[in-house]
Write an enzyme that holds these catalytic residues in place. Structure first.
Site, PDB file in Angstrom:
ATOM      1  N   SER A 143      13.468 -14.406  25.547  1.00 43.55           N
ATOM      2  CA  SER A 143      14.712 -13.631  25.374  1.00 43.55           C
ATOM      3  C   SER A 143      14.402 -12.146  25.464  1.00 43.55           C
ATOM      4  O   SER A 143      13.308 -11.703  25.083  1.00 43.55           O
ATOM      5  CB  SER A 143      15.322 -13.927  24.000  1.00 43.55           C
ATOM      6  OG  SER A 143      16.404 -13.038  23.746  1.00 43.55           O
ATOM      7  N   TYR A 157      14.756 -14.702  14.851  1.00 44.09           N
ATOM      8  CA  TYR A 157      14.904 -15.276  16.198  1.00 44.09           C
ATOM      9  C   TYR A 157      14.098 -14.464  17.218  1.00 44.09           C
ATOM     10  O   TYR A 157      13.359 -15.017  18.038  1.00 44.09           O
ATOM     11  CB  TYR A 157      16.392 -15.290  16.579  1.00 44.09           C
ATOM     12  CG  TYR A 157      16.679 -15.603  18.029  1.00 44.09           C
ATOM     13  CD1 TYR A 157      16.739 -16.922  18.461  1.00 44.09           C
ATOM     14  CD2 TYR A 157      16.883 -14.585  18.967  1.00 44.09           C
ATOM     15  CE1 TYR A 157      17.010 -17.223  19.799  1.00 44.09           C
ATOM     16  CE2 TYR A 157      17.146 -14.871  20.293  1.00 44.09           C
ATOM     17  CZ  TYR A 157      17.213 -16.185  20.705  1.00 44.09           C
ATOM     18  OH  TYR A 157      17.463 -16.470  22.019  1.00 44.09           O
TER      19      TYR A 157
HETATM   20  P1  NDP Z   1      22.899 -23.536  23.958  1.00 43.67           P
HETATM   21  O1  NDP Z   1      23.134 -23.394  22.491  1.00 43.67           O
HETATM   22  O2  NDP Z   1      24.061 -23.428  24.883  1.00 43.67           O
HETATM   23  O3  NDP Z   1      22.152 -24.934  24.234  1.00 43.67           O
HETATM   24  C1  NDP Z   1      21.032 -25.266  23.470  1.00 43.67           C
HETATM   25  C2  NDP Z   1      20.385 -26.507  24.058  1.00 43.67           C
HETATM   26  O4  NDP Z   1      19.205 -26.784  23.311  1.00 43.67           O
HETATM   27  C3  NDP Z   1      21.283 -27.736  23.932  1.00 43.67           C
HETATM   28  O5  NDP Z   1      21.059 -28.531  25.075  1.00 43.67           O
HETATM   29  C4  NDP Z   1      20.742 -28.420  22.681  1.00 43.67           C
HETATM   30  O6  NDP Z   1      20.947 -29.839  22.685  1.00 43.67           O
HETATM   31  C5  NDP Z   1      19.256 -28.113  22.824  1.00 43.67           C
HETATM   32  N1  NDP Z   1      18.502 -28.193  21.579  1.00 43.67           N
HETATM   33  C6  NDP Z   1      18.617 -27.420  20.468  1.00 43.67           C
HETATM   34  N2  NDP Z   1      17.714 -27.787  19.559  1.00 43.67           N
HETATM   35  C7  NDP Z   1      17.002 -28.813  20.099  1.00 43.67           C
HETATM   36  C8  NDP Z   1      15.933 -29.632  19.660  1.00 43.67           C
HETATM   37  N3  NDP Z   1      15.397 -29.469  18.432  1.00 43.67           N
HETATM   38  N4  NDP Z   1      15.472 -30.602  20.472  1.00 43.67           N
HETATM   39  C9  NDP Z   1      16.017 -30.788  21.715  1.00 43.67           C
HETATM   40  N5  NDP Z   1      17.015 -30.046  22.197  1.00 43.67           N
HETATM   41  C10 NDP Z   1      17.507 -29.070  21.393  1.00 43.67           C
HETATM   42  O7  NDP Z   1      21.748 -22.467  24.315  1.00 43.67           O
HETATM   43  P2  NDP Z   1      21.591 -21.465  25.563  1.00 43.67           P
HETATM   44  O8  NDP Z   1      21.755 -22.206  26.836  1.00 43.67           O
HETATM   45  O9  NDP Z   1      22.397 -20.245  25.308  1.00 43.67           O
HETATM   46  O10 NDP Z   1      20.047 -21.040  25.371  1.00 43.67           O
HETATM   47  C11 NDP Z   1      18.991 -21.719  26.021  1.00 43.67           C
HETATM   48  C12 NDP Z   1      17.727 -20.932  25.791  1.00 43.67           C
HETATM   49  O11 NDP Z   1      17.909 -19.600  26.244  1.00 43.67           O
HETATM   50  C13 NDP Z   1      17.310 -20.832  24.321  1.00 43.67           C
HETATM   51  O12 NDP Z   1      15.910 -20.910  24.214  1.00 43.67           O
HETATM   52  C14 NDP Z   1      17.784 -19.443  23.929  1.00 43.67           C
HETATM   53  O13 NDP Z   1      17.043 -18.903  22.854  1.00 43.67           O
HETATM   54  C15 NDP Z   1      17.555 -18.681  25.223  1.00 43.67           C
HETATM   55  N6  NDP Z   1      18.360 -17.471  25.334  1.00 43.67           N
HETATM   56  C16 NDP Z   1      19.724 -17.527  25.359  1.00 43.67           C
HETATM   57  C17 NDP Z   1      20.452 -16.375  25.451  1.00 43.67           C
HETATM   58  C18 NDP Z   1      21.958 -16.351  25.451  1.00 43.67           C
HETATM   59  O14 NDP Z   1      22.528 -15.262  25.370  1.00 43.67           O
HETATM   60  N7  NDP Z   1      22.646 -17.496  25.544  1.00 43.67           N
HETATM   61  C19 NDP Z   1      19.801 -15.053  25.514  1.00 43.67           C
HETATM   62  C20 NDP Z   1      18.363 -15.119  25.492  1.00 43.67           C
HETATM   63  C21 NDP Z   1      17.681 -16.289  25.402  1.00 43.67           C
HETATM   64  P3  NDP Z   1      22.332 -30.492  22.131  1.00 43.67           P
HETATM   65  O15 NDP Z   1      23.386 -30.151  23.154  1.00 43.67           O
HETATM   66  O16 NDP Z   1      22.057 -31.948  22.078  1.00 43.67           O
HETATM   67  O17 NDP Z   1      22.603 -29.862  20.801  1.00 43.67           O
END
Ligand code: NDP
Length: 248
Positions: A143, A157
């Site tokens: 991030s 985070y």
């Molecule tokens: P979302 O919240 O939209 O999606 C999160 C995903 O991670 C879902 O598919 C969820 O599964 C899965 N997940 C969460 N915990 C677990 C776990 N313990 N085991 C398996 N799967 C898990 O997140 P984003 O798409 O926004 O973010 C994706 C990545 O990008 C993250 O690492 C985030 O930190 C990073 N990021 C995002 C930013 C943003 O602005 N959105 C900015 C910078 C970085 P389920 O649907 O089953 O809950």
């Protein structure tokens, strides 16, 4: 034969877009998810409707036994792994340091850091030439917060994402001679459901005004960078960081 890719947290947001773009690029894709069975199945169905190959596997990537099972099921169903996208992550509500609890810090660390280590370990065991593999590529989703620190909001985070940057640098050197490339994508503000539980109304609008391009990015804009780094066009790129942050 199709290359095989695993996307952790592929049921929503950046992970779902990445799974779809990888399938369009010719990969057989494993969509990992935690709770959202229906959303993961929808991603799989959408990929299959376009003629692609995809499966979904539930696993909590924060748990070692789940990660071991995830990779074993992937081996059985899709075969040799070529690409890993470590993407699953959580944000949690805004919180200043004086209000942080050990429980919250440990939950963030296990989901955002331990999981990346465990999945990298399983992938390297399969890809490494030393273990009879043929190489591969890993992209860690970090991030922009890793550089910015997220003071007063998400210092915990941001710290987990700093750890991912360091993991990327170290591991890229450790496995370069094994034919494995390790790179990192650092998204800025991306409009996904991750921000739904931010605790502050209009938070996303406030953050957008701090982005030089004056908007949030889309999951597809992050996915495009991930797919590039995994592909043959990036064959001499390892240990690199691509910021997808609208200039932030
Ligand atoms: P979302 O919240 O939209 O999606 C999160 C995903 O991670 C879902 O598919 C969820 O599964 C899965 N997940 C969460 N915990 C677990 C776990 N313990 N085991 C398996 N799967 C898990 O997140 P984003 O798409 O926004 O973010 C994706 C990545 O990008 C993250 O690492 C985030 O930190 C990073 N990021 C995002 C930013 C943003 O602005 N959105 C900015 C910078 C970085 P389920 O649907 O089953 O809950």
């Amino acid at each position: 034969m199709k290359k095989v890719a695993l996307v952790t947290g592929g049921s929503r947001g950046i992970g779902a877009a990445t799974a779809q773009q990888l399938a369009a690029a010719g990969y057989a894709v494993c969509v990992n998810y935690l709770h959202n069975h229906d959303a993961a199945q929808q991603v799989v169905q959408d990929i299959r409707a376009e003629g692609g190959t995809a499966i979904a596997i539930q696993a909590d990537v924060a748990l070692e036994a789940d990660v071991v099972r995830l990779f074993a099921e992937l081996d059985q169903q899709l075969g040799k792994l070529d690409a890993l996208v470590n993407n699953a992550g959580i944000l949690m509500q805004q919180c200043r340091l004086e209000d942080l609890t050990a429980e919250r810090i440990n939950r963030l660390l296990s989901t955002n850091v331990t999981s990346y280590f465990l999945c990298c370990r399983e992938a390297v065991r399969r890809m490494s030439r030393r273990h009879g593999g043929t190489g591969g590529a890993i992209v860690n989703v970090s991030s922009a917060a890793a550089r910015l620190g997220s003071a007063n909001e998400y210092i915990d985070y941001a710290t987990t994402k700093g750890a991912i940057d360091t993991l990327t640098t170290g591991l890229s050197v450790e496995v370069a001679g094994e034919g494995i490339r390790v790179n990192c994508v650092r998204p800025g503000l991306i409009t996904t459901t991750m921000h739904a539980d931010g605790g502050e109304p209009n938070r996303v609008e406030r953050l957008k005004s701090g982005v030089p391009m004056l908007r949030g990015g889309t999951p597809d804009e992050v996915a495009a960078a991930i797919v590039f780094l995994l592909g043959d066009g990036a064959s001499f790129i390892t240990g690199s960081f691509v910021d997808v942050s609208g200039g932030r």
